[in-house]
Design a protein around this motif. Structure first.
Motif, PDB file in Angstrom:
ATOM      1  N   SER A  62      51.086  34.832  29.696  1.00  9.23           N
ATOM      2  CA  SER A  62      51.184  35.235  31.100  1.00  9.23           C
ATOM      3  C   SER A  62      49.960  34.791  31.877  1.00  9.23           C
ATOM      4  CB  SER A  62      51.341  36.744  31.228  1.00  9.23           C
ATOM      5  OG  SER A  62      51.397  37.116  32.602  1.00  9.23           O
ATOM      6  N   SER A  63      50.185  34.264  33.078  1.00  6.11           N
ATOM      7  CA  SER A  63      49.087  33.919  33.980  1.00  6.11           C
ATOM      8  C   SER A  63      48.744  35.095  34.885  1.00  6.11           C
ATOM      9  CB  SER A  63      49.473  32.708  34.842  1.00  6.11           C
ATOM     10  OG  SER A  63      50.648  32.983  35.586  1.00  6.11           O
ATOM     11  N   ARG A  64      49.570  36.149  34.819  1.00  5.58           N
ATOM     12  CA  ARG A  64      49.321  37.336  35.632  1.00  5.58           C
ATOM     13  C   ARG A  64      48.370  38.260  34.875  1.00  5.58           C
ATOM     14  NH1 ARG A  64      55.580  38.602  37.241  1.00  5.58           N
ATOM     15  NH2 ARG A  64      55.460  39.642  35.223  1.00  5.58           N
ATOM     16  N   ASP A  65      47.576  39.022  35.617  1.00  7.26           N
ATOM     17  CA  ASP A  65      46.577  39.871  34.968  1.00  7.26           C
ATOM     18  C   ASP A  65      46.875  41.355  35.108  1.00  7.26           C
ATOM     19  OD1 ASP A  65      46.072  40.184  37.625  1.00  7.26           O
ATOM     20  OD2 ASP A  65      43.969  39.557  37.565  1.00  7.26           O
ATOM     21  N   HIS A  66      48.126  41.676  35.409  1.00 15.18           N
ATOM     22  CA  HIS A  66      48.476  43.093  35.550  1.00 15.18           C
ATOM     23  C   HIS A  66      48.649  43.713  34.159  1.00 15.18           C
ATOM     24  CE1 HIS A  66      50.314  46.808  36.831  1.00 15.18           C
ATOM     25  NE2 HIS A  66      50.130  46.457  38.089  1.00 15.18           N
ATOM     26  N   PRO A  67      47.973  44.837  33.864  1.00 21.41           N
ATOM     27  CA  PRO A  67      48.081  45.461  32.540  1.00 21.41           C
ATOM     28  C   PRO A  67      49.509  45.799  32.148  1.00 21.41           C
ATOM     29  CG  PRO A  67      46.290  46.438  33.800  1.00 21.41           C
ATOM     30  CD  PRO A  67      47.030  45.558  34.754  1.00 21.41           C
ATOM     31  N   GLN A  80      46.697  35.900  27.391  1.00 25.83           N
ATOM     32  CA  GLN A  80      46.480  35.737  28.830  1.00 25.83           C
ATOM     33  C   GLN A  80      46.134  34.286  29.147  1.00 25.83           C
ATOM     34  OE1 GLN A  80      46.437  38.440  31.257  1.00 25.83           O
ATOM     35  NE2 GLN A  80      46.513  36.687  32.647  1.00 25.83           N
ATOM     36  N   LYS A  81      46.815  33.711  30.142  1.00 25.49           N
ATOM     37  CA  LYS A  81      46.455  32.378  30.634  1.00 25.49           C
ATOM     38  C   LYS A  81      45.314  32.502  31.649  1.00 25.49           C
ATOM     39  CE  LYS A  81      51.168  30.429  30.573  1.00 25.49           C
ATOM     40  NZ  LYS A  81      52.209  29.831  31.446  1.00 25.49           N
ATOM     41  N   ASP A 136      52.079  44.051  32.394  1.00 30.67           N
ATOM     42  CA  ASP A 136      52.738  42.923  31.739  1.00 30.67           C
ATOM     43  C   ASP A 136      52.606  43.040  30.224  1.00 30.67           C
ATOM     44  OD1 ASP A 136      53.640  41.781  34.045  1.00 30.67           O
ATOM     45  OD2 ASP A 136      52.011  40.329  34.211  1.00 30.67           O
ATOM     46  N   MET A 137      51.396  43.351  29.770  1.00 28.26           N
ATOM     47  CA  MET A 137      51.189  43.502  28.338  1.00 28.26           C
ATOM     48  C   MET A 137      51.921  44.719  27.795  1.00 28.26           C
ATOM     49  SD  MET A 137      47.724  43.956  26.118  1.00 28.26           S
ATOM     50  CE  MET A 137      47.630  45.701  26.512  1.00 28.26           C
ATOM     51  N   SER A 168      43.194  42.980  22.796  1.00 26.52           N
ATOM     52  CA  SER A 168      42.888  44.064  23.717  1.00 26.52           C
ATOM     53  C   SER A 168      43.083  45.386  22.990  1.00 26.52           C
ATOM     54  CB  SER A 168      43.825  43.996  24.935  1.00 26.52           C
ATOM     55  OG  SER A 168      43.800  45.209  25.639  1.00 26.52           O
TER      56      SER A 168
END
Length: 231
Positions: free
Chosen positions: A79-84, A100-101, A86-87, A189
């Protein structure tokens, strides 16, 4: 040679991943039709799937659900998004790891190697049944059964459960679990373990075993049995 199915619509990134992974002797396959990813998956029969979240038409979460309806193959999300979330969403859907991208290829390779080693070397062990808290755990079928029913766990969930019940009534530290699951905690993480344990506990609750896994704040987790159980 392990087959890796990469679900990535960025052609430049896919080509680089294909080149790097081929150098590591992996058999790499890409998507032929982003509207029919499941058909490609069925045809390829991969040993591991790497899937981006942002894809044409349907996102990676959709395709993860579709794959999980048919297979327990290990899945690593990109994912290029950094919203937690998403994980968290990825792990809740049954993903084995999350990258993370932009990422360093050494990190991706380390995660792929750890996942394949954990899933396939672990699966290659002889049939092994273990009893715990009145339930039977089948390490070949990835199931936990008792009088209330049978649940199926992912490889990560089963590995965590096995690590805990091998040390039942004793605290297993978070660092120990992370190192056993992912080999190198620098690439993981801390929330990844939390999500996996919570997902394991949620599944165990379906057959009345959720309370048998306790969190020891600041220490780790413990699988309870016998006189240690508190109603």
């Amino acid at each position: 040679m392990f087959k890796i199915f990469i679900i990535e619509d960025d052609k430049t990134l896919f080509s680089e991943m294909e080149e790097r992974l081929t150098q590591w002797t992996y058999d790499v396959h890409g998507v032929t039709d982003f509207n029919a990813i499941l058909q490609d998956f069925t045809k390829i029969k991969p040993d591991l799937v790497i899937i981006d979240i942002q894809l044409p038409k349907y996102d990676g979460f959709h395709w993860c659900r579709m794959i999980r309806n048919h297979s327990k193959v290990p899945i690593i999300f990109l994912s290029s998004r950094d919203h937690p979330m998403d994980m968290v969403m990825s792990m809740q859907l049954g993903a084995d790891d999350f990258v993370q991208k932009p990422f360093h290829f050494d990190v991706l390779i380390a995660k792929i190697q750890a996942t394949l080693r954990r899933v396939y070397q672990y699966s290659a062990e002889p049939i092994n049944l273990k009893t715990w808290a009145g339930a039977t755990i089948d390490f070949e079928k990835n199931t936990v059964s008792n009088q209330k029913g049978t649940i199926e766990l992912t490889k990560n969930e089963l590995f965590i459960l096995r690590s805990l019940i091998e040390n039942k009534n004793k605290i297993v530290s978070r660092d120990e679990l992370i190192n056993r699951l992912w080999d190198d905690k620098r690439f993981v993480s801390d929330n990844t373990l939390t999500v996996n344990v919570n997902r394991l506990r949620k599944h165990l609750e379906q057959i009345g075993l959720g309370k048998y896994i306790e969190t020891k704040v600041g220490q780790g987790y413990i699988a309870l049995e016998g006189d240690s159980i508190h109603d």
